[in-house]
Design a protein around this motif. Structure first.
Motif, PDB file in Angstrom:
ATOM      1  N   ASN A  35       0.863  -1.189  -0.097  1.00 30.08           N
ATOM      2  CA  ASN A  35      -0.030   0.006   0.138  1.00 30.08           C
ATOM      3  C   ASN A  35       0.904   1.172   0.128  1.00 30.08           C
ATOM      4  O   ASN A  35       0.439   2.063  -0.600  1.00 30.08           O
ATOM      5  CB  ASN A  35      -0.940  -0.147   1.229  1.00 30.08           C
ATOM      6  CG  ASN A  35      -1.961  -1.215   1.181  1.00 30.08           C
ATOM      7  OD1 ASN A  35      -2.255  -1.569   0.112  1.00 30.08           O
ATOM      8  ND2 ASN A  35      -2.332  -1.757   2.132  1.00 30.08           N
ATOM      9  N   LYS A 104       1.873   1.454  -7.784  1.00 25.76           N
ATOM     10  CA  LYS A 104       0.580   1.626  -7.292  1.00 25.76           C
ATOM     11  C   LYS A 104      -0.050   2.604  -8.350  1.00 25.76           C
ATOM     12  O   LYS A 104       0.138   3.821  -8.673  1.00 25.76           O
ATOM     13  CB  LYS A 104       0.352   2.006  -6.041  1.00 25.76           C
ATOM     14  CG  LYS A 104      -0.907   1.771  -5.414  1.00 25.76           C
ATOM     15  CD  LYS A 104      -0.705   1.983  -3.895  1.00 25.76           C
ATOM     16  CE  LYS A 104      -2.027   1.789  -3.151  1.00 25.76           C
ATOM     17  NZ  LYS A 104      -2.611   0.431  -3.173  1.00 25.76           N
ATOM     18  N   LYS A 106      -3.900   4.855  -9.033  1.00 22.20           N
ATOM     19  CA  LYS A 106      -5.319   5.378  -8.361  1.00 22.20           C
ATOM     20  C   LYS A 106      -6.138   4.352  -8.303  1.00 22.20           C
ATOM     21  O   LYS A 106      -6.380   3.653  -9.146  1.00 22.20           O
ATOM     22  CB  LYS A 106      -5.487   6.556  -8.777  1.00 22.20           C
ATOM     23  CG  LYS A 106      -4.579   7.786  -8.943  1.00 22.20           C
ATOM     24  CD  LYS A 106      -5.185   9.002  -9.631  1.00 22.20           C
ATOM     25  CE  LYS A 106      -4.071  10.061  -9.175  1.00 22.20           C
ATOM     26  NZ  LYS A 106      -4.145  11.381 -10.086  1.00 22.20           N
ATOM     27  N   ASP A 107      -7.206   4.460  -7.180  1.00 19.95           N
ATOM     28  CA  ASP A 107      -8.015   3.216  -7.017  1.00 19.95           C
ATOM     29  C   ASP A 107      -8.985   3.264  -8.149  1.00 19.95           C
ATOM     30  O   ASP A 107      -9.517   1.983  -8.506  1.00 19.95           O
ATOM     31  CB  ASP A 107      -8.888   3.688  -5.935  1.00 19.95           C
ATOM     32  CG  ASP A 107      -8.126   3.564  -4.579  1.00 19.95           C
ATOM     33  OD1 ASP A 107      -7.124   2.652  -4.752  1.00 19.95           O
ATOM     34  OD2 ASP A 107      -8.491   4.208  -3.479  1.00 19.95           O
ATOM     35  N   ASN A 108      -9.219   4.344  -8.944  1.00 16.32           N
ATOM     36  CA  ASN A 108     -10.391   4.281  -9.978  1.00 16.32           C
ATOM     37  C   ASN A 108     -10.040   3.827 -11.485  1.00 16.32           C
ATOM     38  O   ASN A 108     -10.282   3.941 -12.320  1.00 16.32           O
ATOM     39  CB  ASN A 108     -11.022   5.813 -10.217  1.00 16.32           C
ATOM     40  CG  ASN A 108      -9.994   6.829 -10.498  1.00 16.32           C
ATOM     41  OD1 ASN A 108      -8.970   6.663 -10.439  1.00 16.32           O
ATOM     42  ND2 ASN A 108     -10.537   7.792 -11.058  1.00 16.32           N
ATOM     43  N   ASN A 142      -4.375  -3.096  -7.109  1.00 14.61           N
ATOM     44  CA  ASN A 142      -4.091  -1.711  -7.675  1.00 14.61           C
ATOM     45  C   ASN A 142      -2.545  -1.425  -7.846  1.00 14.61           C
ATOM     46  O   ASN A 142      -2.159  -0.646  -8.339  1.00 14.61           O
ATOM     47  CB  ASN A 142      -5.079  -0.417  -7.601  1.00 14.61           C
ATOM     48  CG  ASN A 142      -4.467   0.061  -6.206  1.00 14.61           C
ATOM     49  OD1 ASN A 142      -4.352  -0.776  -5.446  1.00 14.61           O
ATOM     50  ND2 ASN A 142      -4.915   1.346  -6.167  1.00 14.61           N
TER      51      ASN A 142
END
Length: 192
Positions: A35, A104, A106-108, A142
């Motif tokens: 993360n 990593k 972004k979440d979207n 992600n």
């Protein structure tokens, strides 16, 4: 009579407590988090350490995600702003074909589309005089992992990543040097 009942109950409680502790230790030992940049950097260093002397001398470097030019030079993505964290591992001698990176997004962001773009655009000939034989790309949530190098280096590194995230990976994409199409040239043909 009460002692005969209390002793087995106490033993059962102790066994249950020990079992819970063992299960909790095993699950926490195998769960790898990717993360933060620090966790990603730790993953690359752990993979390198686990493979011992089979890899070249590597330098693990955190890349500032706001440096879009540098991010693009490693990921070959058209939109580097989707990346929130990027860590790369490269040989200290640049004449060795090896690059491992974990980033990593972004979440979207559609992770599968990013992996596909990386597969299509990454330059397996980015080094002087050497090129990678194989490229592996996969993900853990992600967080995207890629390694390209000689088969003897890339495959164990890929396998170590999969092991590091306890086999919790998405679809793996692979490209070999044989898959690369060379551009046509307008050079005259040599005839005998």
């Amino acid at each position: 009579m009460k002692k005969k009942i209390i002793i087995p109950i106490a033993i059962a409680i102790i066994i249950a407590i020990v079992a819970i502790i063992v299960i909790m230790n095993n699950s926490s030992k195998h769960s790898a988090n990717l993360n933060t940049t620090k966790e990603i950097k730790t993953a690359l260093k752990t993979i390198q350490k686990n493979l011992g002397g089979t890899l070249p001398d590597l330098e693990v470097t955190e890349i500032n995600p706001k440096d879009s030019e540098l991010v693009t030079s490693y990921t070959y993505l058209t939109d580097p702003s989707i990346i929130t964290s990027l860590v790369v591992a490269e040989p200290t001698m640049s004449s060795q074909a090896y690059l491992a990176l974990i980033f990593k997004v972004k979440d979207n962001v559609n992770v599968e589309e990013v992996k596909k773009e990386l597969l299509e655009n990454i330059d397996m000939n980015r080094w002087i005089c050497v090129s990678a034989d194989v490229l592996y790309i996969t993900n853990n949530g992600n967080t995207i992992f890629a390694v390209m190098s000689f088969e003897d280096w890339a495959t164990p590194v890929y396998n170590e990543f999969v092991k590091y995230v306890d086999n919790n990976v998405g679809k793996t994409l692979e490209k070999t040097a044989d898959d690369i199409e060379l551009p046509e040239t307008n050079l005259p043909q040599v005839t005998e």
